[in-house]
Design a protein around this motif. Structure first.
Motif, PDB file in Angstrom:
ATOM      1  N   ARG A   9       0.828  -1.303   0.109  1.00  0.00           N
ATOM      2  CA  ARG A   9       0.118   0.086  -0.132  1.00  0.00           C
ATOM      3  C   ARG A   9       0.903   1.300   0.026  1.00  0.00           C
ATOM      4  O   ARG A   9       0.583   2.140  -0.644  1.00  0.00           O
ATOM      5  N   LEU A  10       1.890   1.189   0.671  1.00  0.00           N
ATOM      6  CA  LEU A  10       2.815   2.487   0.895  1.00  0.00           C
ATOM      7  C   LEU A  10       3.341   2.552  -0.432  1.00  0.00           C
ATOM      8  O   LEU A  10       3.581   3.811  -1.057  1.00  0.00           O
ATOM      9  N   GLU A  13       0.936   4.438  -2.400  1.00  0.00           N
ATOM     10  CA  GLU A  13       0.814   5.791  -2.284  1.00  0.00           C
ATOM     11  C   GLU A  13       2.057   6.730  -2.723  1.00  0.00           C
ATOM     12  O   GLU A  13       1.693   7.729  -3.128  1.00  0.00           O
ATOM     13  N   LEU A  33       3.537  12.519   2.580  1.00  0.00           N
ATOM     14  CA  LEU A  33       2.923  11.566   2.824  1.00  0.00           C
ATOM     15  C   LEU A  33       2.206  11.517   4.410  1.00  0.00           C
ATOM     16  O   LEU A  33       1.072  11.273   4.231  1.00  0.00           O
ATOM     17  N   ASP A  36      -1.049  13.699   3.976  1.00  0.00           N
ATOM     18  CA  ASP A  36      -2.068  13.196   3.054  1.00  0.00           C
ATOM     19  C   ASP A  36      -3.467  12.359   3.775  1.00  0.00           C
ATOM     20  O   ASP A  36      -3.112  11.524   4.536  1.00  0.00           O
ATOM     21  N   ARG A  38      -5.406  10.547   2.721  1.00  0.00           N
ATOM     22  CA  ARG A  38      -5.760   8.927   2.249  1.00  0.00           C
ATOM     23  C   ARG A  38      -5.018   8.400   3.202  1.00  0.00           C
ATOM     24  O   ARG A  38      -4.931   7.303   3.617  1.00  0.00           O
ATOM     25  N   CYS A  39      -3.476   8.697   3.352  1.00  0.00           N
ATOM     26  CA  CYS A  39      -2.290   7.910   3.843  1.00  0.00           C
ATOM     27  C   CYS A  39      -2.534   7.858   5.557  1.00  0.00           C
ATOM     28  O   CYS A  39      -2.484   6.761   6.177  1.00  0.00           O
ATOM     29  N   LEU A  46       2.553   5.133  10.058  1.00  0.00           N
ATOM     30  CA  LEU A  46       3.397   5.192   8.746  1.00  0.00           C
ATOM     31  C   LEU A  46       4.767   4.969   9.070  1.00  0.00           C
ATOM     32  O   LEU A  46       5.520   4.611   8.186  1.00  0.00           O
TER      33      LEU A  46
END
Length: 89
Positions: A9-10, A13, A33, A36, A38-39, A46
């Protein structure tokens, strides 16, 4: 989600938010990142996902631990060979 799924997924993104470089890698700053929406909804940790991806040599960045604000301008580079692996799956 397990670590492998989070790393995949990372990668997605970083493709979405980053800029492709002449060598085929993608580059994005930590601040982009981290900030964001969505992140923020995808990644519970993260920084932990980034560290796991760095340990597996999927991406690179300077330093060990990234902190919001202090490290917003640190560039995260997704290696070109890591993208080929994710495209094949």
């Amino acid at each position: 989600m397990n670590v492998d799924e989070e790393i995949e997924r990372l990668k997605e993104e970083i493709h979405r938010l980053g800029k492709i470089q002449s060598d085929g890698s993608y580059k994005v700053t930590f601040g982009v990142l981290f900030n964001d929406d969505r992140c923020a909804n995808i990644f519970e940790a993260l920084v932990g996902t980034l560290r796991a991806a760095k340990k597996r040599k999927i991406l690179t960045y300077d330093g060990e631990l990234l902190l919001q604000g202090v490290h917003d301008n640190v560039e995260i580079v997704l290696k070109p060979d890591a993208q080929a692996a994710s495209a094949a799956t």
